[in-house]
Design a protein around this motif. Structure first.
Motif, PDB file in Angstrom:
ATOM      1  N   THR A  50       0.564  -1.345   0.001  1.00 29.58           N
ATOM      2  CA  THR A  50      -0.094  -0.006   0.318  1.00 29.58           C
ATOM      3  C   THR A  50       1.006   0.824  -0.419  1.00 29.58           C
ATOM      4  O   THR A  50       0.366   1.856  -0.722  1.00 29.58           O
ATOM      5  CB  THR A  50      -1.219  -0.092   1.426  1.00 29.58           C
ATOM      6  N   ASN A  53       2.599   1.676  -3.429  1.00 31.57           N
ATOM      7  CA  ASN A  53       2.045   1.510  -4.250  1.00 31.57           C
ATOM      8  C   ASN A  53       1.092   3.595  -4.066  1.00 31.57           C
ATOM      9  O   ASN A  53       0.802   4.319  -4.539  1.00 31.57           O
ATOM     10  CB  ASN A  53       0.530   1.122  -4.953  1.00 31.57           C
ATOM     11  N   GLU A  55      -0.393   5.242  -2.026  1.00 35.34           N
ATOM     12  CA  GLU A  55      -2.091   5.355  -1.789  1.00 35.34           C
ATOM     13  C   GLU A  55      -2.616   5.587  -0.560  1.00 35.34           C
ATOM     14  O   GLU A  55      -1.336   5.031   0.492  1.00 35.34           O
ATOM     15  CB  GLU A  55      -2.758   3.481  -1.191  1.00 35.34           C
ATOM     16  N   GLU A  70      -7.215  11.078  -6.232  1.00 33.26           N
ATOM     17  CA  GLU A  70      -6.769   9.561  -5.961  1.00 33.26           C
ATOM     18  C   GLU A  70      -7.270   9.743  -4.239  1.00 33.26           C
ATOM     19  O   GLU A  70      -7.320   8.434  -3.997  1.00 33.26           O
ATOM     20  CB  GLU A  70      -5.438  10.182  -5.643  1.00 33.26           C
ATOM     21  N   GLN A  73     -10.784   7.924  -5.614  1.00 36.24           N
ATOM     22  CA  GLN A  73     -10.145   6.319  -6.156  1.00 36.24           C
ATOM     23  C   GLN A  73     -10.346   5.217  -5.269  1.00 36.24           C
ATOM     24  O   GLN A  73     -10.822   4.663  -4.978  1.00 36.24           O
ATOM     25  CB  GLN A  73      -9.106   6.553  -7.228  1.00 36.24           C
ATOM     26  N   ALA A  74      -9.121   6.642  -3.709  1.00 36.30           N
ATOM     27  CA  ALA A  74      -9.318   5.240  -3.704  1.00 36.30           C
ATOM     28  C   ALA A  74     -10.090   4.955  -1.946  1.00 36.30           C
ATOM     29  O   ALA A  74     -11.450   3.555  -1.825  1.00 36.30           O
ATOM     30  CB  ALA A  74      -8.293   5.936  -2.302  1.00 36.30           C
ATOM     31  N   CYS A  75     -11.546   5.988  -2.095  1.00 32.81           N
ATOM     32  CA  CYS A  75     -12.597   5.564  -1.296  1.00 32.81           C
ATOM     33  C   CYS A  75     -13.119   4.444  -1.839  1.00 32.81           C
ATOM     34  O   CYS A  75     -14.087   4.122  -1.625  1.00 32.81           O
ATOM     35  CB  CYS A  75     -13.109   7.050  -0.750  1.00 32.81           C
ATOM     36  N   ASN A  76     -13.962   5.018  -2.902  1.00 26.72           N
ATOM     37  CA  ASN A  76     -13.913   4.245  -4.039  1.00 26.72           C
ATOM     38  C   ASN A  76     -14.007   2.819  -4.205  1.00 26.72           C
ATOM     39  O   ASN A  76     -15.163   1.583  -3.922  1.00 26.72           O
ATOM     40  CB  ASN A  76     -14.957   4.899  -5.789  1.00 26.72           C
ATOM     41  N   LYS A  77     -12.636   2.486  -4.189  1.00 23.57           N
ATOM     42  CA  LYS A  77     -12.231   1.373  -3.991  1.00 23.57           C
ATOM     43  C   LYS A  77     -12.611   0.289  -3.131  1.00 23.57           C
ATOM     44  O   LYS A  77     -12.843  -0.856  -2.916  1.00 23.57           O
ATOM     45  CB  LYS A  77     -10.576   1.057  -3.903  1.00 23.57           C
ATOM     46  N   LYS A  78     -12.959   1.318  -2.011  1.00 17.81           N
ATOM     47  CA  LYS A  78     -12.824   0.286  -0.154  1.00 17.81           C
ATOM     48  C   LYS A  78     -14.467  -0.344  -0.253  1.00 17.81           C
ATOM     49  O   LYS A  78     -15.494  -0.242   0.163  1.00 17.81           O
ATOM     50  CB  LYS A  78     -12.250   1.916   0.595  1.00 17.81           C
ATOM     51  N   CYS A  93     -15.192   9.986   3.875  1.00 20.81           N
ATOM     52  CA  CYS A  93     -15.448   9.251   2.768  1.00 20.81           C
ATOM     53  C   CYS A  93     -16.232   8.067   3.673  1.00 20.81           C
ATOM     54  O   CYS A  93     -16.466   8.563   5.172  1.00 20.81           O
ATOM     55  CB  CYS A  93     -13.912   8.337   2.917  1.00 20.81           C
TER      56      CYS A  93
END
Length: 157
Positions: A50, A53, A55, A70, A73-78, A93
């Motif tokens: 992590t 990357n 993030e 960014e 996008q990280a919030c959406n990934k979770k 988030c």
């Protein structure tokens, strides 16, 4: 005929009103000082992949300006989404939980908090159950159930 006024009631009410206004102003001013981190904080439990990357943790972002792409996008990934939260409308988030409405007796039974679903009950009442929260938003009025015991009700603005 002698008329009396209730001026003795006006003075305590004015003092109470001033105290309440002063408390609300102090909370408002404290919340206005929140700014986003210029560099993401690295928590000890993050894995090296992590960090490699680059993030950042979207759950650490709480500010009144829209987050950078960014972070979104990280919030959406979770499985979350940024939304304006609380009275100030700052961005946070908010994760949706898949076990929402599952019966629980403790927050360890849930992805989030175990909340009382009915009217607030007396704090300390035992043998209680609730339902798992639908998301990670800390705002609103609710009462949690921990180890089957009702906790004090709380309202977070």
């Amino acid at each position: 005929m002698h008329m009396t006024t209730n001026s003795s009631l006006i003075l305590p009410f004015n003092k109470i009103a001033i105290i309440i206004v002063a408390m609300l102003m102090s909370f408002w001013l404290a919340a206005c000082s929140v700014t986003p981190l210029s560099t993401p904080a690295v928590e000890p439990e993050q894995t090296s992949s992590t960090v490699a990357n680059n993030e950042s943790d979207p759950l650490s972002y709480q500010a009144c300006v829209y987050p950078p792409d960014e972070m979104v996008q990280a919030c959406n990934k979770k499985g979350g989404a940024f939304s304006q939260q609380g009275m100030l409308g700052c961005y946070q988030c908010v994760l949706s939980y898949t076990d929402a409405e599952k019966t629980c007796q403790d927050s360890t039974d849930c992805q989030g908090k175990c909340k009382n679903t009915g009217e607030f009950i007396e704090s300390g009442a035992k043998n209680q159950s609730g339902q798992c929260a639908s998301d990670s938003s800390p705002f609103g009025c609710y009462q949690t159930i921990e180890k089957g015991v009702a906790q004090p009700a709380i309202c977070v603005d």
